[in-house]
Design a protein around this motif. Sequence first.
Motif, mmCIF file in Angstrom:
data_model
loop_
_atom_site.group_PDB
_atom_site.id
_atom_site.type_symbol
_atom_site.label_atom_id
_atom_site.label_comp_id
_atom_site.label_asym_id
_atom_site.label_seq_id
_atom_site.Cartn_x
_atom_site.Cartn_y
_atom_site.Cartn_z
ATOM 1 N N ASP A 178 37.558 -33.932 95.055
ATOM 2 C CA ASP A 178 38.457 -34.530 96.048
ATOM 3 C C ASP A 178 37.710 -35.365 97.080
ATOM 4 O O ASP A 178 38.325 -35.945 97.976
ATOM 5 N N GLY A 179 36.383 -35.397 96.999
ATOM 6 C CA GLY A 179 35.602 -36.190 97.936
ATOM 7 C C GLY A 179 35.371 -35.509 99.270
ATOM 8 O O GLY A 179 35.031 -36.161 100.252
ATOM 9 N N LEU A 180 35.534 -34.181 99.321
ATOM 10 C CA LEU A 180 35.373 -33.448 100.571
ATOM 11 C C LEU A 180 33.937 -33.016 100.816
ATOM 12 O O LEU A 180 33.535 -32.849 101.965
ATOM 13 N N VAL A 181 33.180 -32.788 99.744
ATOM 14 C CA VAL A 181 31.770 -32.426 99.875
ATOM 15 C C VAL A 181 30.915 -33.347 99.010
ATOM 16 O O VAL A 181 31.378 -33.898 98.012
ATOM 17 N N ARG A 182 29.670 -33.473 99.414
ATOM 18 C CA ARG A 182 28.687 -34.218 98.638
ATOM 19 C C ARG A 182 27.678 -33.216 98.117
ATOM 20 O O ARG A 182 27.137 -32.406 98.870
ATOM 21 N N ARG A 183 27.435 -33.278 96.830
ATOM 22 C CA ARG A 183 26.477 -32.390 96.159
ATOM 23 C C ARG A 183 25.231 -33.202 95.863
ATOM 24 O O ARG A 183 25.299 -34.256 95.241
ATOM 25 N N THR A 184 24.083 -32.699 96.323
ATOM 26 C CA THR A 184 22.815 -33.387 96.084
ATOM 27 C C THR A 184 21.886 -32.448 95.335
ATOM 28 O O THR A 184 21.592 -31.345 95.807
ATOM 29 N N VAL A 185 21.451 -32.890 94.163
ATOM 30 C CA VAL A 185 20.498 -32.121 93.362
ATOM 31 C C VAL A 185 19.107 -32.664 93.657
ATOM 32 O O VAL A 185 18.852 -33.859 93.510
ATOM 33 N N HIS A 186 18.215 -31.775 94.082
ATOM 34 C CA HIS A 186 16.839 -32.169 94.383
ATOM 35 C C HIS A 186 15.969 -31.892 93.159
ATOM 36 O O HIS A 186 15.918 -30.757 92.680
ATOM 37 N N PRO A 187 15.279 -32.928 92.662
ATOM 38 C CA PRO A 187 14.476 -32.780 91.440
ATOM 39 C C PRO A 187 13.128 -32.120 91.706
ATOM 40 O O PRO A 187 12.072 -32.742 91.614
ATOM 41 N N ILE A 244 10.900 -28.203 91.280
ATOM 42 C CA ILE A 244 10.847 -27.014 90.428
ATOM 43 C C ILE A 244 10.647 -25.802 91.312
ATOM 44 O O ILE A 244 9.642 -25.727 92.017
ATOM 45 N N PRO A 245 11.554 -24.855 91.318
ATOM 46 C CA PRO A 245 12.849 -24.920 90.629
ATOM 47 C C PRO A 245 13.795 -25.855 91.376
ATOM 48 O O PRO A 245 13.675 -26.038 92.593
ATOM 49 N N PRO A 246 14.753 -26.475 90.658
ATOM 50 C CA PRO A 246 15.669 -27.399 91.319
ATOM 51 C C PRO A 246 16.561 -26.669 92.317
ATOM 52 O O PRO A 246 16.849 -25.486 92.149
ATOM 53 N N HIS A 247 16.944 -27.368 93.351
ATOM 54 C CA HIS A 247 17.930 -26.783 94.251
ATOM 55 C C HIS A 247 18.985 -27.825 94.590
ATOM 56 O O HIS A 247 18.758 -29.025 94.454
ATOM 57 N N VAL A 248 20.144 -27.316 94.991
ATOM 58 C CA VAL A 248 21.305 -28.153 95.243
ATOM 59 C C VAL A 248 21.767 -27.938 96.670
ATOM 60 O O VAL A 248 21.872 -26.801 97.126
ATOM 61 N N ASP A 249 22.017 -29.025 97.378
ATOM 62 C CA ASP A 249 22.551 -28.977 98.735
ATOM 63 C C ASP A 249 23.991 -29.470 98.728
ATOM 64 O O ASP A 249 24.362 -30.326 97.921
ATOM 65 N N TYR A 250 24.754 -28.957 99.677
ATOM 66 C CA TYR A 250 26.131 -29.405 99.879
ATOM 67 C C TYR A 250 26.306 -29.776 101.339
ATOM 68 O O TYR A 250 25.798 -29.096 102.226
#
Length: 126
Positions: free
Chosen positions: A70-79, A81-87
């Motif tokens: 719905d465009g309410l959050v932005r998901r960012t995957v950081h490349p 090791i190990p990968p992590h994801v921010d919102y």
Amino acid sequence: MSDSPAYSHVDPRVEALVHDLIGRVADKWTMLVIEELSEAGTLRFTQLSRAIPKVSQKMLTQTLRAMERDGLVRRTVHPVIPPHVDYCLTDLGHGLGESFCGVWRWAEQNLAKVERARDDFDAARS
């Protein structure tokens, strides 16, 4: 609503979006995610999970995906090791959160009246 003459000019797409958003914010997890992200700015999945202790991993994942769609959050995957994801909240997410601040203000201003009305109703039914 669209059957009412006052709403006959409402775009059915807008009406559908309103119904979708009411359903989304009626889901307590969405509002809790908005609250946490508006206070913290950006959080990892695990941080959100800890901040909302009663949400399951599956439900948090589903909630975040729906919010991202719905465009309410932005998901960012950081490349890394190990990968992590921010919102983080987007402008749309912030705007939706601000819109519902009015409900909080109304609840604060009318809490005693609502409690009294409920007590009166319950007493009359006993």
